[in-house]
Write a protein that holds these residues in place. Sequence first.
Motif, PDB file in Angstrom:
ATOM      1  N   TYR A  49       0.444  -0.764   0.522  1.00 32.93           N
ATOM      2  CA  TYR A  49      -0.145   0.001   0.011  1.00 32.93           C
ATOM      3  C   TYR A  49       1.055   1.128   0.181  1.00 32.93           C
ATOM      4  O   TYR A  49       2.125   1.361   0.327  1.00 32.93           O
ATOM      5  CB  TYR A  49      -0.957   0.007   1.194  1.00 32.93           C
ATOM      6  N   VAL A  50       0.389   2.793  -0.861  1.00 33.82           N
ATOM      7  CA  VAL A  50       1.044   3.021  -0.278  1.00 33.82           C
ATOM      8  C   VAL A  50      -0.526   4.917   0.299  1.00 33.82           C
ATOM      9  O   VAL A  50      -1.456   4.319  -0.665  1.00 33.82           O
ATOM     10  CB  VAL A  50       1.129   4.297  -1.936  1.00 33.82           C
ATOM     11  N   SER A  51       0.308   5.428   0.822  1.00 31.25           N
ATOM     12  CA  SER A  51      -0.810   6.218   1.631  1.00 31.25           C
ATOM     13  C   SER A  51      -0.365   7.623   0.764  1.00 31.25           C
ATOM     14  O   SER A  51       0.551   8.128   1.431  1.00 31.25           O
ATOM     15  CB  SER A  51      -0.551   6.398   3.379  1.00 31.25           C
ATOM     16  N   LEU A  52      -1.957   8.538   1.370  1.00 29.73           N
ATOM     17  CA  LEU A  52      -1.781   9.874  -0.064  1.00 29.73           C
ATOM     18  C   LEU A  52      -2.912  10.288   1.941  1.00 29.73           C
ATOM     19  O   LEU A  52      -3.774  10.342   1.733  1.00 29.73           O
ATOM     20  CB  LEU A  52      -2.799   9.645  -0.463  1.00 29.73           C
ATOM     21  N   GLU A  53      -2.575  11.715   2.083  1.00 30.62           N
ATOM     22  CA  GLU A  53      -3.512  12.258   2.868  1.00 30.62           C
ATOM     23  C   GLU A  53      -3.881  13.303   2.401  1.00 30.62           C
ATOM     24  O   GLU A  53      -4.031  14.163   2.102  1.00 30.62           O
ATOM     25  CB  GLU A  53      -2.659  12.920   4.284  1.00 30.62           C
ATOM     26  N   VAL A  54      -5.304  13.547   3.272  1.00 30.75           N
ATOM     27  CA  VAL A  54      -6.121  14.589   3.393  1.00 30.75           C
ATOM     28  C   VAL A  54      -6.179  15.799   3.598  1.00 30.75           C
ATOM     29  O   VAL A  54      -4.276  15.837   4.604  1.00 30.75           O
ATOM     30  CB  VAL A  54      -7.376  14.555   4.123  1.00 30.75           C
ATOM     31  N   SER A  55      -6.060  16.928   3.250  1.00 30.93           N
ATOM     32  CA  SER A  55      -5.809  17.988   3.649  1.00 30.93           C
ATOM     33  C   SER A  55      -6.210  18.654   5.190  1.00 30.93           C
ATOM     34  O   SER A  55      -6.866  18.147   5.804  1.00 30.93           O
ATOM     35  CB  SER A  55      -6.415  19.136   3.150  1.00 30.93           C
ATOM     36  N   PRO A  56      -5.011  18.771   5.257  1.00 29.33           N
ATOM     37  CA  PRO A  56      -4.615  19.087   6.946  1.00 29.33           C
ATOM     38  C   PRO A  56      -5.449  20.019   7.498  1.00 29.33           C
ATOM     39  O   PRO A  56      -5.908  19.901   8.784  1.00 29.33           O
ATOM     40  CB  PRO A  56      -3.003  19.300   6.972  1.00 29.33           C
ATOM     41  N   PHE A  57      -5.510  20.651   7.009  1.00 26.22           N
ATOM     42  CA  PHE A  57      -6.853  22.044   7.032  1.00 26.22           C
ATOM     43  C   PHE A  57      -8.316  21.474   7.456  1.00 26.22           C
ATOM     44  O   PHE A  57      -8.975  21.578   7.973  1.00 26.22           O
ATOM     45  CB  PHE A  57      -6.695  22.784   5.976  1.00 26.22           C
ATOM     46  N   LEU A  58      -8.506  20.136   6.895  1.00 20.33           N
ATOM     47  CA  LEU A  58      -9.929  19.227   7.472  1.00 20.33           C
ATOM     48  C   LEU A  58      -9.759  18.170   8.340  1.00 20.33           C
ATOM     49  O   LEU A  58     -10.777  17.774   8.799  1.00 20.33           O
ATOM     50  CB  LEU A  58     -10.337  18.833   6.774  1.00 20.33           C
ATOM     51  N   ALA A  59      -8.954  18.340   8.864  1.00 21.65           N
ATOM     52  CA  ALA A  59      -8.776  17.108  10.239  1.00 21.65           C
ATOM     53  C   ALA A  59      -9.900  17.373  11.193  1.00 21.65           C
ATOM     54  O   ALA A  59      -9.864  16.582  12.282  1.00 21.65           O
ATOM     55  CB  ALA A  59      -7.702  17.867  11.347  1.00 21.65           C
ATOM     56  N   LEU A  60     -10.088  18.678  11.684  1.00 19.39           N
ATOM     57  CA  LEU A  60     -11.600  18.665  12.444  1.00 19.39           C
ATOM     58  C   LEU A  60     -12.773  18.639  12.493  1.00 19.39           C
ATOM     59  O   LEU A  60     -13.277  19.440  13.084  1.00 19.39           O
ATOM     60  CB  LEU A  60     -11.467  19.253  13.302  1.00 19.39           C
ATOM     61  N   ASP A  61     -13.307  18.299  10.490  1.00 19.90           N
ATOM     62  CA  ASP A  61     -14.297  18.447   9.693  1.00 19.90           C
ATOM     63  C   ASP A  61     -14.470  17.006   9.492  1.00 19.90           C
ATOM     64  O   ASP A  61     -13.873  16.441   8.156  1.00 19.90           O
ATOM     65  CB  ASP A  61     -13.634  19.145   8.259  1.00 19.90           C
ATOM     66  N   ALA A  62     -15.077  16.101   9.969  1.00 23.16           N
ATOM     67  CA  ALA A  62     -15.588  15.039   9.610  1.00 23.16           C
ATOM     68  C   ALA A  62     -15.949  15.305   8.133  1.00 23.16           C
ATOM     69  O   ALA A  62     -15.867  13.708   7.251  1.00 23.16           O
ATOM     70  CB  ALA A  62     -16.589  15.077  10.568  1.00 23.16           C
ATOM     71  N   GLU A  63     -16.766  16.098   7.743  1.00 26.43           N
ATOM     72  CA  GLU A  63     -18.141  15.600   6.191  1.00 26.43           C
ATOM     73  C   GLU A  63     -17.249  15.991   5.730  1.00 26.43           C
ATOM     74  O   GLU A  63     -16.675  15.363   4.222  1.00 26.43           O
ATOM     75  CB  GLU A  63     -18.912  17.373   6.471  1.00 26.43           C
ATOM     76  N   GLY A  64     -16.384  17.145   5.503  1.00 24.73           N
ATOM     77  CA  GLY A  64     -15.297  17.034   4.243  1.00 24.73           C
ATOM     78  C   GLY A  64     -13.981  16.496   4.202  1.00 24.73           C
ATOM     79  O   GLY A  64     -13.498  16.394   3.264  1.00 24.73           O
ATOM     80  N   THR A  65     -13.484  15.901   5.843  1.00 27.22           N
ATOM     81  CA  THR A  65     -12.301  14.781   5.412  1.00 27.22           C
ATOM     82  C   THR A  65     -12.984  13.552   4.648  1.00 27.22           C
ATOM     83  O   THR A  65     -12.710  12.518   3.648  1.00 27.22           O
ATOM     84  CB  THR A  65     -11.995  14.446   7.408  1.00 27.22           C
TER      85      THR A  65
END
Length: 364
Positions: free
Chosen positions: A106-122
């Motif tokens: 597996y290779v991992s790609l992270e969602v934007s860190p700006f979304l860390a506290l945004d459940a729906e956006g994440t």
Amino acid sequence: METNKVKQIHSFGQSIWLDFIDREIMSSGKLQKLIDADGVRGVTSNPAIFEKAITSSSDYDADIRKLSDSDKTNEEIFFGLAIEDIKNATDLFKGIYDESKGVDGYVSLEVSPFLALDAEGTAKQAEELWKAVDRKNVMIKIPGTKPGLQAIRQSIGKGININVTLLFGLPRYEEVAEAYIAGLEDHLAAGHNIGHISSVASFFLSRIDVLVDPLLDEKSLGDLKGEVAIASAKKAYEIYKRVFSGPRWEALAAKGAKVQRLLWASTSSKNPAFKDTKYVEALIGADTVDTVPLETIEAFRDHGIAANVLEDGLDKATETLDRLKAAGIDLDKLTQQLEDEGIDKFNKPFEKLLNAIEDQKTKV
């Protein structure tokens, strides 16, 4: 010929993933060599890794200029660059993915860190990135924040492979394992197969000791320096074995479900007084992953000691955490602080990265 020390780790049931990615390591053949010689079985990335890759080389400049001709935002340009790298890396690891029947590769790609506290956006961005990469052996990284729990369950429920990142505390880890199991149940209830879904829970280590160790001398607990993170990880493994057993789990396993493996992260020694392979050596054991920076892989290849030690000293691990509590050190409060700081540590390089893309766009 002496057996490669990094490769030896795999014989104890632990997979080594590389905590690094850039275009040069792929195009030069270095990553393929790590796969062949060291038995590296996956890759993780994060905003800080991509910031370093993109700002410290010219490999991305032409693509940035090309993408800037469109009406894309700087964040969209970044994900365009990152998705290309992730696709190329997943292709390199496809053989391992196939050979391991979806356990590794597996290779991992992270969602934007700006979304860390945004459940729906994440959850929304996790699905978008999953579809954009369009590879069975990609994992989308979601931070294990309180809002992240909802996004993790929702994403697993949609059949997306998830790497849960930024885990420091034991109560939160157990909540993450619960979110994974609930997500599998959701996907199954919707009439889908679950055997293809894979997930890891990334438990961060050395940062715990960096925060806790200075408090220990004040409490006459100097003998515990460098031991709290390892004790926490051993207790996390106890939770893992408990959660992924029993009737509820067995019902899912009968349908082909894979366990959510614990992944040890932040495994480079931050304290120069510690051996540089300390955190890797202490937590080798079955059904786990260790994501390791390149310099730590090189150190382990040179002088690491591979042995099945993860379940050794569990009584001592329990005693270590009990002594902290008795001394008035609130580990749950400290691990929440680490989570908050961890979000900030990814936000800052991400902001720097977006600014660097903006600067590059203006160059002819």
